[in-house]
Structures are given as structure tokens and as C-alpha cells.
Design a protein around this motif. Structure first.
Motif, PDB file in Angstrom:
ATOM      1  N   LEU A   1       0.855  -1.177   0.000  1.00  0.00           N
ATOM      2  CA  LEU A   1       0.000   0.000   0.000  1.00  0.00           C
ATOM      3  C   LEU A   1       0.896   1.233   0.000  1.00  0.00           C
ATOM      4  N   TYR A   2       0.515   2.239  -0.739  1.00  0.00           N
ATOM      5  CA  TYR A   2       1.323   3.462  -0.839  1.00  0.00           C
ATOM      6  C   TYR A   2       0.541   4.632  -0.256  1.00  0.00           C
ATOM      7  N   PHE A   3       1.075   5.205   0.825  1.00  0.00           N
ATOM      8  CA  PHE A   3       0.504   6.422   1.405  1.00  0.00           C
ATOM      9  C   PHE A   3       1.206   7.610   0.754  1.00  0.00           C
ATOM     10  N   THR A   4       0.506   8.334  -0.103  1.00  0.00           N
ATOM     11  CA  THR A   4       1.156   9.395  -0.886  1.00  0.00           C
ATOM     12  C   THR A   4       1.418  10.654  -0.070  1.00  0.00           C
ATOM     13  N   GLY A   5       0.601  10.877   0.997  1.00  0.00           N
ATOM     14  CA  GLY A   5       0.701  12.139   1.712  1.00  0.00           C
ATOM     15  C   GLY A   5       0.201  13.293   0.847  1.00  0.00           C
TER      16      GLY A   5
ATOM     17  N   GLN B   1      -7.466   8.122   1.657  1.00  0.00           N
ATOM     18  CA  GLN B   1      -6.431   8.598   2.575  1.00  0.00           C
ATOM     19  C   GLN B   1      -6.466  10.115   2.693  1.00  0.00           C
ATOM     20  N   SER B   2      -6.052  10.602   3.859  1.00  0.00           N
ATOM     21  CA  SER B   2      -6.047  12.050   4.100  1.00  0.00           C
ATOM     22  C   SER B   2      -4.778  12.425   4.855  1.00  0.00           C
ATOM     23  N   CYS B   3      -4.669  13.678   5.224  1.00  0.00           N
ATOM     24  CA  CYS B   3      -3.454  14.176   5.906  1.00  0.00           C
ATOM     25  C   CYS B   3      -3.068  13.254   7.062  1.00  0.00           C
ATOM     26  N   CYS B   4      -1.779  13.039   7.228  1.00  0.00           N
ATOM     27  CA  CYS B   4      -1.278  12.111   8.251  1.00  0.00           C
ATOM     28  C   CYS B   4      -1.577  12.570   9.670  1.00  0.00           C
ATOM     29  N   SER B   5      -1.875  13.845   9.839  1.00  0.00           N
ATOM     30  CA  SER B   5      -2.279  14.455  11.122  1.00  0.00           C
ATOM     31  C   SER B   5      -1.179  15.239  11.830  1.00  0.00           C
ATOM     32  N   VAL B   6       0.066  15.055  11.465  1.00  0.00           N
ATOM     33  CA  VAL B   6       1.141  15.713  12.214  1.00  0.00           C
ATOM     34  C   VAL B   6       1.021  17.242  12.217  1.00  0.00           C
ATOM     35  N   PRO B   7       0.761  17.906  11.078  1.00  0.00           N
ATOM     36  CA  PRO B   7       0.636  19.380  11.141  1.00  0.00           C
ATOM     37  C   PRO B   7      -0.467  19.831  12.090  1.00  0.00           C
ATOM     38  N   MET B   8      -1.540  19.057  12.172  1.00  0.00           N
ATOM     39  CA  MET B   8      -2.635  19.426  13.073  1.00  0.00           C
ATOM     40  C   MET B   8      -2.230  19.222  14.534  1.00  0.00           C
ATOM     41  N   LEU B   9      -1.533  18.140  14.805  1.00  0.00           N
ATOM     42  CA  LEU B   9      -1.100  17.880  16.176  1.00  0.00           C
ATOM     43  C   LEU B   9      -0.112  18.934  16.657  1.00  0.00           C
ATOM     44  N   TYR B  10       0.703  19.456  15.766  1.00  0.00           N
ATOM     45  CA  TYR B  10       1.660  20.500  16.145  1.00  0.00           C
ATOM     46  C   TYR B  10       0.969  21.815  16.493  1.00  0.00           C
ATOM     47  N   HIS B  11      -0.266  21.972  15.987  1.00  0.00           N
ATOM     48  CA  HIS B  11      -0.934  23.269  16.150  1.00  0.00           C
ATOM     49  C   HIS B  11      -2.296  23.144  16.826  1.00  0.00           C
ATOM     50  N   GLY B  12      -2.421  22.217  17.722  1.00  0.00           N
ATOM     51  CA  GLY B  12      -3.600  22.171  18.573  1.00  0.00           C
ATOM     52  C   GLY B  12      -4.838  21.555  17.955  1.00  0.00           C
ATOM     53  N   GLY B  13      -4.734  21.035  16.752  1.00  0.00           N
ATOM     54  CA  GLY B  13      -5.905  20.440  16.104  1.00  0.00           C
ATOM     55  C   GLY B  13      -6.065  18.980  16.473  1.00  0.00           C
ATOM     56  N   VAL B  14      -6.167  18.698  17.757  1.00  0.00           N
ATOM     57  CA  VAL B  14      -6.195  17.311  18.225  1.00  0.00           C
ATOM     58  C   VAL B  14      -7.452  16.589  17.738  1.00  0.00           C
ATOM     59  N   ASP B  15      -8.609  17.229  17.871  1.00  0.00           N
ATOM     60  CA  ASP B  15      -9.853  16.577  17.442  1.00  0.00           C
ATOM     61  C   ASP B  15      -9.824  16.299  15.933  1.00  0.00           C
ATOM     62  N   GLU B  16      -9.338  17.284  15.174  1.00  0.00           N
ATOM     63  CA  GLU B  16      -9.257  17.116  13.719  1.00  0.00           C
ATOM     64  C   GLU B  16      -8.285  15.987  13.360  1.00  0.00           C
TER      65      GLU B  16
ATOM     66  N   CYS C   1       7.393  10.350   2.460  1.00  0.00           N
ATOM     67  CA  CYS C   1       7.653  11.507   3.328  1.00  0.00           C
ATOM     68  C   CYS C   1       7.964  11.013   4.738  1.00  0.00           C
ATOM     69  N   PRO C   2       9.128  11.361   5.290  1.00  0.00           N
ATOM     70  CA  PRO C   2       9.491  10.877   6.624  1.00  0.00           C
ATOM     71  C   PRO C   2       8.542  11.327   7.722  1.00  0.00           C
ATOM     72  N   THR C   3       7.979  12.522   7.589  1.00  0.00           N
ATOM     73  CA  THR C   3       7.066  13.008   8.624  1.00  0.00           C
ATOM     74  C   THR C   3       5.774  12.191   8.621  1.00  0.00           C
ATOM     75  N   CYS C   4       5.239  11.931   7.434  1.00  0.00           N
ATOM     76  CA  CYS C   4       4.063  11.061   7.346  1.00  0.00           C
ATOM     77  C   CYS C   4       4.395   9.689   7.924  1.00  0.00           C
ATOM     78  N   GLY C   5       5.548   9.170   7.574  1.00  0.00           N
ATOM     79  CA  GLY C   5       5.954   7.865   8.073  1.00  0.00           C
ATOM     80  C   GLY C   5       6.059   7.838   9.583  1.00  0.00           C
ATOM     81  N   SER C   6       6.579   8.925  10.145  1.00  0.00           N
ATOM     82  CA  SER C   6       6.685   9.026  11.595  1.00  0.00           C
ATOM     83  C   SER C   6       5.306   8.997  12.240  1.00  0.00           C
TER      84      SER C   6
END
Length: 430
Positions: free
Chosen positions: A171-175, A206-221, A245-250
């Protein structure tokens, strides 16, 4: 908030690997100081203030402090949770809140990127050059894909005809980056996987991996996105989940399971997240596991700059996976030259380059100086934000082209020799 600062011995090793501290040379800008501030806040000795929010936020979230801490302090999780709490108390910049809003729903992001693409098409370069994001002129940012990458390929892609017998399904997660910005990276990843004999599935949901949201308080999102991605990715028939993308992978390796446990989403969802984490593999580690089967040429199938090639190691790859440098070092047809600071952070850090442009500019400036000394004409990196941050700061006179290592290798790949369907110790049994 989870207690993760109690073991801090204040030894200061984290200072030696913190990119922000290396530039500012201020104790308050160090991981050690943030740990103590968070501890004081948790013990109610320190109030929530805008200044505290600023001190906690001025961090690249590269994870190097946690990766090098001899006491096992989980700086990464601690900082992320504290950032979220302080944003709840004091809010965030309007444009950052807008970014979280867009990333929370794929259809919103799709619409926004479509509008941005139209803007790039009609805005003259001389006008774009007058506006900046951080301290990077808008015309220095990459052109968006003319079509979303995921719409240019089928959801299921068969192995290449020349690959012979099918080896399995991945499976390929494109990010977001490959889907909207660097479509050629997605094409290269699919090309390498299918040439090696794998069937590739690219889930539409598939959708955003969530890391940008977690960095900026978007926990529910972030939680909503993670649960959707878990449902799309968890398939027993998949041998591996490939990320470029390493960040998505993380996020797939660490945050999915952590969020399921933190918000008590049940044992079944936690186990699914753990299965996803175990199967997640970055594309260059996948290539490395098959390197003995791959034949490369000094020339390429499509034009790439002649001369040496160098590499920038993204922090999330360094701290969650393995450097792609081992691949480049083991291909005789690649004229690889390491920069003095190959493994040093570039200062991009998600939106850090926009929020703290002076610090980011100094960090990236050192990288630019050192890549010029190598004489390289091609500069490779796995992370799309690193690529944006560094390529935008190169001068046109530098004559250096940046690309993902998967794209570079795809252009140099001549043949795949399948001698046997042997096991691979380094790639989840692939």
C-alpha cells in the motif's frame, strides 16, 4: 498531560542536537528549558501565558532531543501536548488555524489547492516575487501539480510487465505533498515498486497524516483523520505500507497508535494502528532491501544534471527510519559526495520556516553554504518541506537541482534481476 519529564537530569546533551539552540545560544530556547517549564506548569508553579506559549512553540519538532536523551525523556510527545494546551488557552495565528481547518478535511484541502493552482497560473512572477511566506518569496515555491497525483493513477496498479512473477501487494501512502505538489515523486515510487514486481494499492480515502494538526492544537481534527486512515490502511493482505515523506511515516509509526491509546478508542483500533506501524516502511529502505537485484546506469533515462550528487537527511527520517545515504553509498554508478552537515536539520520544520523565518534562514543558510562546497549539481532529500525550504533559498547561479531520491534512482534504474524470491531481513519479510 502525560508525565514524561520526570527523568530529565539536566545534563544538556539535548542542547548539542537542538537546531534552534545552536543558532540562538539561549537556554530558554533549549529542549532542557522547555522540559523544566512544562514540569513547572504541571506542578502549578507556572501560569499559562503568551510568553510560555512562545517559548514552547519555538521548536522544530525534529525529535532529535528525544532520540538522543540518555534518560529517555519523551520531549516530542510532551512538547506536542503542551503546544496544544497553550493554543487552547491563547489561540494561534489566523493563517495557521486556517491551515488546520483545511487539512482536517480532504475536500477542503482539494478545493484550496485548486484555487492556489489557479492563482499560480494567473499571477505574474514579478508580482509573486514581491510577496513572501516567512522570508521566502512566493515565486520560489514549487508549482502545484496540474492534477492531483492520486487522480492520475488507478487505485490498484499491477506489477510492470518486465517484472515477471508478482511478488506481493503493498500500500502506498502518498501524503499531501506528492498528491498536490511533487507528483513526480509519486510516479517514481510507483515506478520502482512495480518494476520490483509489486502490486500497488493507493487508497482513495487517505487524508493528511495528522502531524501538522497535532503541532498546532488540532487534536480533534487529527483524531478524525487518523481513524479514517486506519480504516483505509489496515488490510491483512498488505505486505508493507510505503511512505515517501518521513514526517508522514513518523505519524504512521508512532502517532496513530499513541492517539488510539490516549483517547481510548478501544483495543481493536489500537491493534490496527500497531499493525500499520509495524508495516510502515520508507521507500528508500524498501529500495535498499532490494538493492542487490537492481541494476543502474551512470546515464539516466531522462536528463538529470551531470556531476556529483549529494543528500540532505531529514530529521524525521533520521529519528524514525534509516538514512537513504546508505543506498547512495552502495550504488557504484552514483557519484555521491557527502556534505559536511548532511544530517543537520534544514530549519523547515513544518510551518517553522514561516513562523520563525530568521532562525530558519540561519539554519538553512549554513546548509546552502556547505552544499556549494561539495560541487554537487543534484541535491536529494526525502522530505517535501526540507525540499521547499532549501530549494527556495538556492540562487539561480547555484545550478543545483533538488529532487526526491526515489525520482533520482528511478531515472538511473536499468533493470531488475529476479534470481529468487528470497526473504528480506530488513523489510518486514518482503
Amino acid at each position: 498531560m502525560r508525565e514524561s519529564s520526570g527523568n530529565c537530569g539536566k545534563c544538556g546533551i539535548c542542547l548539542s542536537v537542538c537546531p534552534v539552540y545552536k543558532v540562538l545560544k539561549e537556554e530558554q530556547a533549549s529542549p532542557r528549558a522547555r522540559v523544566q517549564l512544562i514540569r513547572a506548569y504541571g506542578e502549578k508553579r507556572l501560569a499559562s501565558t503568551p510568553l510560555l506559549k512562545e517559548l514552547i512553540a519555538k521548536c522544530l519538532m525534529c525529535g532529535s532531543c528525544a532520540a538522543n536523551c540518555p534518560s529517555g525523556v519523551d520531549h516530542y510527545s510532551s512538547f506536542m501536548e503542551m503546544r496544544s494546551r497553550l493554543i487552547d488557552d491563547h489561540g494561534d495565528r489566523l493563517e495557521i488555524r486556517g491551515l488546520v481547518y483545511l487539512l482536517a478535511r480532504e475536500r477542503r484541502l482539494r478545493m484550496a489547492m485548486g484555487m492556489a493552482r489557479m492563482g499560480q497560473g494567473v499571477l505574474p512572477d514579478r508580482v509573486a516575487a514581491r510577496f513572501k511566506l516567512g522570508n521566502i518569496a512566493v515565486d520560489r515555491f514549487p508549482r502545484l501539480n496540474s492534477r492531483q497525483f492520486r487522480k492520475t493513477v488507478p487505485e490498484e496498479i499491477a506489477p510492470a510487465k518486465e517484472a515477471g512473477q508478482e511478488r506481493g501487494t503493498v500500500l502506498y501512502f502518498t501524503g499531501c505533498a506528492s498528491n498536490y505538489i511533487y507528483g513526480e515523486t509519486g510516479e517514481a515510487v510507483v515506478g520502482l515498486l512495480t518494476r520490483l514486481g509489486y502490486r500497488v494499492i493507493i487508497p482513495r480515502e487517505q487524508s493528511c497524516c495528522s502531524v501538522p494538526m497535532l503541532y498546532h492544537g488540532g487534536v480533534d481534527e487529527a483524531l478524525t483523520n487518523i481513524e479514517q486512515n486506519i480504516k483505509s490502511f489496515h488490510r491483512p493482505d498488505i505486505k508493507a505500507i510505503i511512505v515517501d515523506c518521513p514526517t508522514c511515516g513518523s505519524a504512521l509509526k508512532h502517532e496513530f497508535a499513541a492517539m488510539m491509546e490516549r483517547f481510548d478508542r478501544g483495543e481493536l483500533m489500537r491493534q490496527k494502528a500497531l499493525d500499520i506501524a509495524e508495516k510502515t516502511l520508507d521507500i528508500m529502505s524498501f529500495v535498499y532491501s532490494h538493492l542487490s537485484e537492481m541494476r543502474f546506469s551512470r546515464d539516466s533515462s531522462t536528463p538529470i544534471p551531470e556531476g556529483p550528487v549529494s543528500y540532505h537527511l531529514p530529521c524525521h527520517l533520521k529519528n524514525s527510519f534509516v538514512s537513504a545515504e546508505r543506498v547512495l553509498n552502495n550504488i557504484a554508478e552514483v557519484d555521491y559526495v557527502a556534505a559536511e552537515d548532511t544530517s543537520e536539520c534544514c530549519g523547515g520544520g513544518g510551518t517553522f520556516f514561516y513562523e520563525y523565518p530568521e532562525v530558519a534562514g540561519k539554519i538553512a543558510g549554513s546548509k546552502i553554504d556547505n552544499i556549494r562546497r561539495t560541487g554537487a549539481k543534484t541535491w536529494l532529500t526525502d522530505c517535501p518541506v526540507c525540499r521547499i525550504n532549501l530549494s527556495a533559498r538556492l540562487d539561480s547561479a547555484d545550478d543545483i537541482t533538488m529532487m526526491h531520491p526515489a525520482k533520482y534512482l528511478q531515472q538511473k534504474l536499468v533493470d531488475v534481476i529476479r534470481e529468487e524470491d528470497g526473504d528480506c531481513d530488513s523489510c518486514n519479510g518482503l
